[in-house]
Design a protein around this motif. Structure first.
Motif, PDB file in Angstrom:
ATOM      1  N   THR A 329       0.825  -1.199   0.000  1.00  0.00           N
ATOM      2  CA  THR A 329       0.000   0.000   0.000  1.00  0.00           C
ATOM      3  C   THR A 329       0.860   1.251   0.000  1.00  0.00           C
ATOM      4  OG1 THR A 329      -1.839   1.099   1.135  1.00  0.00           O
ATOM      5  CG2 THR A 329      -0.109   0.153   2.518  1.00  0.00           C
ATOM      6  N   LEU A 330       0.220   2.384  -0.182  1.00  0.00           N
ATOM      7  CA  LEU A 330       0.862   3.678   0.000  1.00  0.00           C
ATOM      8  C   LEU A 330       0.605   4.150   1.423  1.00  0.00           C
ATOM      9  CD1 LEU A 330      -0.191   5.331  -3.363  1.00  0.00           C
ATOM     10  CD2 LEU A 330       2.160   4.885  -2.667  1.00  0.00           C
ATOM     11  N   ALA A 331       1.583   4.805   2.007  1.00  0.00           N
ATOM     12  CA  ALA A 331       1.453   5.301   3.377  1.00  0.00           C
ATOM     13  C   ALA A 331       2.301   6.544   3.523  1.00  0.00           C
ATOM     14  CB  ALA A 331       1.891   4.224   4.375  1.00  0.00           C
ATOM     15  N   GLY A 332       2.124   7.232   4.628  1.00  0.00           N
ATOM     16  CA  GLY A 332       2.940   8.400   4.900  1.00  0.00           C
ATOM     17  C   GLY A 332       4.386   7.999   5.183  1.00  0.00           C
ATOM     18  N   ALA A 333       5.331   8.693   4.582  1.00  0.00           N
ATOM     19  CA  ALA A 333       6.739   8.359   4.774  1.00  0.00           C
ATOM     20  C   ALA A 333       7.168   8.537   6.227  1.00  0.00           C
ATOM     21  CB  ALA A 333       7.619   9.217   3.859  1.00  0.00           C
ATOM     22  N   GLY A 334       6.476   9.410   6.940  1.00  0.00           N
ATOM     23  CA  GLY A 334       6.826   9.650   8.335  1.00  0.00           C
ATOM     24  C   GLY A 334       5.921   8.936   9.311  1.00  0.00           C
ATOM     25  N   SER A 335       5.175   7.937   8.846  1.00  0.00           N
ATOM     26  CA  SER A 335       4.219   7.251   9.716  1.00  0.00           C
ATOM     27  C   SER A 335       4.885   6.242  10.643  1.00  0.00           C
ATOM     28  CB  SER A 335       3.147   6.543   8.871  1.00  0.00           C
ATOM     29  OG  SER A 335       3.741   5.611   7.987  1.00  0.00           O
ATOM     30  N   MET A 336       6.179   6.012  10.453  1.00  0.00           N
ATOM     31  CA  MET A 336       6.963   5.143  11.339  1.00  0.00           C
ATOM     32  C   MET A 336       8.267   5.857  11.672  1.00  0.00           C
ATOM     33  SD  MET A 336       6.383   1.588   9.205  1.00  0.00           S
ATOM     34  CE  MET A 336       6.492   2.475   7.644  1.00  0.00           C
ATOM     35  N   ARG A 337       8.964   5.329  12.647  1.00  0.00           N
ATOM     36  CA  ARG A 337      10.234   5.943  13.065  1.00  0.00           C
ATOM     37  C   ARG A 337      11.301   5.735  11.992  1.00  0.00           C
ATOM     38  NH1 ARG A 337      12.849   7.507  17.737  1.00  0.00           N
ATOM     39  NH2 ARG A 337      15.096   7.123  17.797  1.00  0.00           N
ATOM     40  N   ILE A 338      11.795   6.825  11.414  1.00  0.00           N
ATOM     41  CA  ILE A 338      12.786   6.760  10.335  1.00  0.00           C
ATOM     42  C   ILE A 338      14.196   6.615  10.908  1.00  0.00           C
ATOM     43  CG2 ILE A 338      13.851   8.014   8.420  1.00  0.00           C
ATOM     44  CD1 ILE A 338      11.141   9.298   7.875  1.00  0.00           C
ATOM     45  N   LEU A 339      14.910   5.619  10.410  1.00  0.00           N
ATOM     46  CA  LEU A 339      16.318   5.461  10.767  1.00  0.00           C
ATOM     47  C   LEU A 339      17.200   6.221   9.801  1.00  0.00           C
ATOM     48  CD1 LEU A 339      18.540   4.110  12.466  1.00  0.00           C
ATOM     49  CD2 LEU A 339      18.380   2.132  10.932  1.00  0.00           C
ATOM     50  N   GLY A 340      16.882   6.150   8.507  1.00  0.00           N
ATOM     51  CA  GLY A 340      17.670   6.862   7.515  1.00  0.00           C
ATOM     52  C   GLY A 340      17.218   6.513   6.108  1.00  0.00           C
ATOM     53  N   VAL A 341      17.932   7.068   5.140  1.00  0.00           N
ATOM     54  CA  VAL A 341      17.571   6.903   3.733  1.00  0.00           C
ATOM     55  C   VAL A 341      18.784   6.391   2.963  1.00  0.00           C
ATOM     56  CG1 VAL A 341      16.731   8.068   1.649  1.00  0.00           C
ATOM     57  CG2 VAL A 341      15.938   8.796   3.906  1.00  0.00           C
ATOM     58  N   VAL A 342      18.558   5.453   2.035  1.00  0.00           N
ATOM     59  CA  VAL A 342      19.634   4.942   1.183  1.00  0.00           C
ATOM     60  C   VAL A 342      19.213   5.067  -0.284  1.00  0.00           C
ATOM     61  CG1 VAL A 342      20.550   3.338   2.905  1.00  0.00           C
ATOM     62  CG2 VAL A 342      18.756   2.558   1.344  1.00  0.00           C
ATOM     63  N   ARG A 343      20.237   5.141  -1.141  1.00  0.00           N
ATOM     64  CA  ARG A 343      19.980   5.337  -2.571  1.00  0.00           C
ATOM     65  C   ARG A 343      20.643   4.230  -3.371  1.00  0.00           C
ATOM     66  NH1 ARG A 343      20.696  11.209  -4.334  1.00  0.00           N
ATOM     67  NH2 ARG A 343      18.632  11.232  -3.346  1.00  0.00           N
ATOM     68  N   PRO A 344      19.871   3.320  -3.947  1.00  0.00           N
ATOM     69  CA  PRO A 344      20.454   2.196  -4.684  1.00  0.00           C
ATOM     70  C   PRO A 344      21.284   2.581  -5.894  1.00  0.00           C
ATOM     71  CG  PRO A 344      18.192   1.718  -4.069  1.00  0.00           C
ATOM     72  CD  PRO A 344      18.411   3.159  -3.774  1.00  0.00           C
TER      73      PRO A 344
END
Length: 346
Positions: A329-344
């Motif tokens: 599904t689609l959800a809010g990106a901030g709806s959970m605790r964010i650890l970080g972001v990676v770029r493949p």
């Protein structure tokens, strides 16, 4: 349907304050009949159990990937052993033939052969051939010793890979048991709830996600994010959003069911970039970027143990496979605790 259209379609659910959208007052937890705990406490317990199952799923996926790699390595080693053994057999045959030839020719000292020769030139010609024979013998023995070392090394490598394979088999079995136990615990808790309480529980889950998303957006982070998706990122998004509605199944990587990292790894594979299978390895191995530099196609890693991952699709939203009992599904990106972001594709 494009990713932008999909995001717009659900913006009323994930972006507080969207035009024309009215929000009900936050739902207050209601005590469960005959129990001391509130429904909100039950929600937190269930969420914790699913989180533990998800962490165990990551461990299971890692052990399975390692086992598959070790199995392939064992097959390669077995082929190397077969080839080395064939080479050893050929060398031994050559050594045997050389030994028989030397035996037939005898082993008189050079001086004695000189006395028995009619012409000195014949002796020197024979001595030169003998030296070449000795060099050939030495080369043959060196090749035999090297091949034997290769065989011994292959045997040690095979034993080590079998040992690792057994270790990962045990890890996989333990993780599988942990997953099943935590899921059974969650189902047991849910089974005690009446139908209307289960519906309210889902509402509480959605409310908790909306609050978290509102806090994230309230930080102004979306104002800082302006990156556009790369060509490969667009392909990954197209693949991931096409899976919306398919069931979450732990350990699955398509085509009909997915877990969180199964979805992201297959999406990027479809875009032409192979990435690690698990969210923890995606966090450990892929290049990291700051949230304000995030662009669609990047992967957001969640929770302190990096046990969940979703793909950013823009406008503050992610596509992800949430947990058992839910669908991609689609959800809010901030709806959970964010650890970080990676770029493949950095």
């Amino acid at each position: 349907m494009t990713a932008t259209a999909l995001v717009c379609a659900v913006s009323a659910l994930i972006v507080p304050g969207a035009a024309g959208v009215a929000y009900a007052a936050p739902l207050e937890p209601r005590p469960k009949p005959g129990a001391d705990r509130s429904l909100e406490e039950v929600r937190k317990e269930i969420d914790g159990l699913y989180r533990k199952a998800e962490a165990a799923t990551d461990a299971y996926n890692a052990a399975r990937s390692a086992s598959e790699k070790q199995s392939r390595q064992i097959v390669r080693i077995a082929k190397d052993i077969v080839e080395a053994q064939k080479r050893m057999d050929r060398l031994k045959n050559q050594a045997g033939a050389l030994a028989r030839a030397q035996y037939r020719a005898g082993s008189l000292p050079d001086e004695a052969q000189l006395l028995l020769k009619n012409e000195p030139e014949d002796f020197f010609r024979g001595a030169d051939l003998a030296r070449k024979g000795q060099q050939a013998t030495k080369g043959l023995m060196t090749a035999l010793a090297r091949t034997q070392r290769d065989l011994d090394g292959y045997a040690r490598s095979a034993n080590e890979q079998w040992r690792k394979l057994e270790e990962n088999r045990k890890k996989k079995a333990a993780a599988k048991k942990e997953i099943k136990d935590r899921l059974a615990d969650a189902k047991k808790v849910e089974s005690r709830l009446a139908k209307e309480e289960l519906e309210r529980l889902r509402e509480l889950e959605d409310e908790a996600a909306r609050k978290a998303q509102a806090r994230w957006l309230g930080s102004g982070v979306l104002d800082e994010i302006g990156g556009r998706a790369s060509k490969q990122g667009k392909k990954a998004i197209a693949f991931a959003t096409k899976q919306i509605g398919k069931d979450y199944v732990w350990g699955a990587e398509g085509p009909d069911t997915y877990d969180c990292s199964g979805l992201t790894s297959q999406a990027w594979l479809a875009a032409g970039r192979a990435i690690p299978r698990t969210s923890q390895e995606q966090w450990r191995q892929l290049p990291r970027v700051d949230i304000e530099d995030m662009r669609p196609g990047d992967l957001i890693i969640y929770h302190d143990d990096a046990s969940h991952v979703g793909m950013y699709v823009g406008d503050g939203a992610i596509v992800h496979a949430p947990r058992p009992g839910r669908q991609v599904t689609l959800a809010g990106a901030g709806s959970m605790r964010i650890l970080g972001v990676v770029r493949p594709d950095k």
